[in-house]
Enzyme design. Structure first.
Site, PDB file in Angstrom:
ATOM      1  N   VAL A  17      29.432  73.467  15.128  1.00 35.68           N
ATOM      2  CA  VAL A  17      29.028  72.312  14.312  1.00 35.68           C
ATOM      3  C   VAL A  17      30.313  71.305  14.626  1.00 35.68           C
ATOM      4  O   VAL A  17      29.926  70.193  14.778  1.00 35.68           O
ATOM      5  CB  VAL A  17      28.991  72.481  12.961  1.00 35.68           C
ATOM      6  CG1 VAL A  17      28.777  71.322  12.053  1.00 35.68           C
ATOM      7  CG2 VAL A  17      28.161  73.635  12.295  1.00 35.68           C
ATOM      8  N   LYS A  99      29.304  76.116   2.672  1.00 35.24           N
ATOM      9  CA  LYS A  99      28.581  76.351   1.529  1.00 35.24           C
ATOM     10  C   LYS A  99      29.116  77.625   0.876  1.00 35.24           C
ATOM     11  O   LYS A  99      28.974  77.745  -0.265  1.00 35.24           O
ATOM     12  CB  LYS A  99      27.067  76.800   1.900  1.00 35.24           C
ATOM     13  CG  LYS A  99      26.675  77.563   2.965  1.00 35.24           C
ATOM     14  CD  LYS A  99      26.309  76.943   4.390  1.00 35.24           C
ATOM     15  CE  LYS A  99      26.713  78.077   5.311  1.00 35.24           C
ATOM     16  NZ  LYS A  99      26.256  77.792   6.649  1.00 35.24           N
ATOM     17  N   VAL A 126      23.917  72.182   2.812  1.00 36.68           N
ATOM     18  CA  VAL A 126      22.835  72.597   2.276  1.00 36.68           C
ATOM     19  C   VAL A 126      21.502  72.125   3.370  1.00 36.68           C
ATOM     20  O   VAL A 126      21.410  70.754   3.551  1.00 36.68           O
ATOM     21  CB  VAL A 126      22.263  72.260   1.183  1.00 36.68           C
ATOM     22  CG1 VAL A 126      20.918  72.817   0.467  1.00 36.68           C
ATOM     23  CG2 VAL A 126      23.302  72.686  -0.016  1.00 36.68           C
ATOM     24  N   GLY A 128      20.889  72.028   6.599  1.00 37.48           N
ATOM     25  CA  GLY A 128      21.581  71.109   7.888  1.00 37.48           C
ATOM     26  C   GLY A 128      21.158  69.622   8.059  1.00 37.48           C
ATOM     27  O   GLY A 128      21.649  69.006   7.066  1.00 37.48           O
ATOM     28  N   GLY A 185      23.247  80.256  18.087  1.00 35.37           N
ATOM     29  CA  GLY A 185      24.046  79.508  17.267  1.00 35.37           C
ATOM     30  C   GLY A 185      23.622  79.259  15.844  1.00 35.37           C
ATOM     31  O   GLY A 185      24.290  78.492  15.068  1.00 35.37           O
ATOM     32  N   GLU A 188      25.192  83.019  10.894  1.00 32.67           N
ATOM     33  CA  GLU A 188      26.645  83.020  10.387  1.00 32.67           C
ATOM     34  C   GLU A 188      27.461  84.247  10.988  1.00 32.67           C
ATOM     35  O   GLU A 188      26.916  84.912  11.851  1.00 32.67           O
ATOM     36  CB  GLU A 188      26.863  83.369   8.943  1.00 32.67           C
ATOM     37  CG  GLU A 188      26.087  82.732   7.940  1.00 32.67           C
ATOM     38  CD  GLU A 188      26.755  81.170   7.956  1.00 32.67           C
ATOM     39  OE1 GLU A 188      27.803  80.957   7.669  1.00 32.67           O
ATOM     40  OE2 GLU A 188      25.936  80.193   8.428  1.00 32.67           O
ATOM     41  N   LYS A 203      23.580  78.199  -0.832  1.00 33.63           N
ATOM     42  CA  LYS A 203      22.867  76.564  -0.873  1.00 33.63           C
ATOM     43  C   LYS A 203      22.289  76.268  -2.131  1.00 33.63           C
ATOM     44  O   LYS A 203      21.983  75.445  -2.771  1.00 33.63           O
ATOM     45  CB  LYS A 203      21.857  76.708   0.345  1.00 33.63           C
ATOM     46  CG  LYS A 203      22.518  76.778   1.442  1.00 33.63           C
ATOM     47  CD  LYS A 203      21.783  76.938   2.861  1.00 33.63           C
ATOM     48  CE  LYS A 203      22.619  76.847   3.970  1.00 33.63           C
ATOM     49  NZ  LYS A 203      21.680  77.532   5.092  1.00 33.63           N
ATOM     50  N   GLY A 300      22.569  74.759  13.672  1.00 33.40           N
ATOM     51  CA  GLY A 300      22.512  74.581  14.962  1.00 33.40           C
ATOM     52  C   GLY A 300      23.672  73.159  15.031  1.00 33.40           C
ATOM     53  O   GLY A 300      23.799  72.388  13.890  1.00 33.40           O
TER      54      GLY A 300
HETATM   55  N1  HSE Z   1      23.333  80.369   9.293  1.00 29.87           N
HETATM   56  C1  HSE Z   1      23.113  79.315   8.491  1.00 29.87           C
HETATM   57  C2  HSE Z   1      21.525  79.439   8.764  1.00 29.87           C
HETATM   58  C3  HSE Z   1      23.652  78.128   9.218  1.00 29.87           C
HETATM   59  O1  HSE Z   1      20.714  80.105   9.572  1.00 29.87           O
HETATM   60  O2  HSE Z   1      20.712  78.463   8.378  1.00 29.87           O
HETATM   61  C4  HSE Z   1      23.194  76.686   8.433  1.00 29.87           C
HETATM   62  O3  HSE Z   1      23.916  76.772   7.383  1.00 29.87           O
END
Ligand code: HSE
Length: 416
Positions: A17, A99, A126, A128, A185, A188, A203, A300
């Site tokens: 990010v 988050k 929350v 993206g 990517g 987590e 979230k 992403g």
């Molecule tokens: N690991 C999280 C997902 C990243 O896959 O949504 C974005 O918050």
């Protein structure tokens, strides 16, 4: 802040990010931002930017009078909290995407914003790229909003899509899908946060706060992940015209609030069934607007950075969350009852141990036993079966359960 000719940023973290943000800022000169310095932990990692731009000492950024805004994009929730706290106390505005940290430290963060008077924004935490928090905060009155639900974890949605489509190796479709989500990517650094539903639960805490003014602890979100899913479960749903999705939900009804993250058997006619791959979606139900759906990329570098960018832009006109609903909604009672009508599958002994108030259908598929029923939320055995490893649970709409092929026991005959 609005008088500053440019917004001077101290950036913490330069992962997916952070790099996405650097890119996005470079392509939006109209915002007039400058990254003063980037604080990172790993001295050995090769960097794509001149080394002079980096520091390993967080105090250099926190005490730098040239830094107006601290953007916190690191992984470690505890370290992130200390950065946010110290930055607010040092008089900086703060933007974060963490988050886990925000949902776990809400009371302290609310108090810090009150005492320092500094803005703390976290739209990127929350869903993206989907603009949901500021929307909930400013647009929807809490009396008119009855539920917020959706798909807020890109990793599990990406995995569920692959499992449903039957892509990849039949024997390890789950492992393969997770590995791909990691490579892209989305996941987590500890992917159990995604697959066990913690990430969407964090979230959900933020959706409850901005949608309804409720401060929940992450443990108050009724949570079940997808780690026990097998391809047979996806096939079971497909045979009944449905798809399994991991749905986060906050519902307010008659003075009670319930929050959950549960695999859910969604009829294919429902919009959420069509939200695939890393896409996220948030569906709002309000008294007069009726149902509304926002869809967009939820994970992403670029999509998440777009939400950070929007927060930075909001800081230019001194925006901060007002938390108006928080003051209005102090009386809501939190419901933590387990799911009602459900589908479960696993070893016969585990499935048979589920306490039921009603059996709707049952059968066997690909060596697994499955059952559809209404669980007895008050049974002392619920905690044990609900958390049992290897037992897959999904909330299910009754019209899905009875639409399937044979092997079913008629609802009334089977009631126990
Ligand atoms: N690991 C999280 C997902 C990243 O896959 O949504 C974005 O918050």
């Amino acid at each position: 802040m609005s008088n500053a000719s440019s917004l001077r940023i101290g950036l913490f973290g330069f992962g997916v990010v952070g790099q996405g943000l650097y890119d996005v800022l470079g392509r939006t000169p109209s915002l007039n931002t400058r990254i003063e310095r980037i604080c990172v932990r790993d001295r050995k990692k090769e960097r794509s930017l001149p080394i002079e731009l980096f520091t390993y000492d967080k105090e250099i950024l926190l005490q730098d009078p040239n830094v107006d805004v601290v953007v916190e994009l690191i992984d470690d929730a505890e370290a992130a909290f200390h950065i946010v706290r110290d930055a607010l106390l040092a008089g900086k505005a703060v933007v974060s995407a963490n988050k886990r940290m925000i949902a776990s430290r809400l009371p302290e963060l609310l108090e810090l914003q009150r005492t320092t008077g500094r803005p703390f924004l976290y739209e990127a935490a929350v869903a993206g790229s989907i603009p949901i928090l500021r929307n909930l905060e400013e647009y929807y009155d809490n009396d008119l909003l009855s539920s917020v639900q959706g798909i807020v974890n890109g990793t599990t949605n990406f995995m569920l899509t692959r499992i449903a489509e039957g892509n990849g190796d039949e024997k390890d479709v789950y492992g393969e899908a997770l590995k791909l989500a990691q490579q892209k990517g989305f996941a987590e650094s500890d992917p159990t946060m995604d697959v066990e539903g913690w990430d969407p639960a964090f979230k959900t805490v933020l959706l409850a706060l901005h949608g309804f003014g409720v401060v929940l602890r992450p443990e108050q979100v009724v949570r079940k992940g997808i780690s026990s899913i097998r391809r047979a479960d996806a096939r079971w749903a497909a045979e009944r015209g449905a798809t399994i999705k991991l749905i986060a939900r906050v519902v307010v009804n008659k003075g009670r609030v319930s929050a959950s993250v549960l695999p859910t058997v969604v009829p294919n006619t429902d919009h959420l069934a069509k939200v695939n791959n890393e896409l996220n979606a948030v569906q709002l139900q309000a008294a007069f607007a009726d149902s509304q759906l926002l869809v967009g990329k939820g994970a992403g570098g670029g999509p998440t950075a777009s939400a950070v960018l929007s927060d930075l832009s909001a800081l230019r006109y001194d925006y901060r969350y007002s938390y108006r609903k928080l003051a209005a909604n102090t009386g809501l009672v939190v419901d933590t009852e387990r799911i009602g009508t459900f589908y479960a599958s696993g070893a016969a002994a585990d499935v048979n141990a589920i306490p039921l108030v009603k059996l709707i259908a049952q059968g066997e598929a690909e060596g697994l036993r499955w059952v559809v029923g209404v669980s007895d939320a008050r049974s002392p055995k619920m905690e044990e079966v609900f958390t049992k490893a290897g037992l897959f649970w999904a909330e299910v709409a009754p019209e899905v359960a009875i639409a399937g092929p044979a092997v079913q026991v008629a609802l009334d005959e089977a009631s126990v």
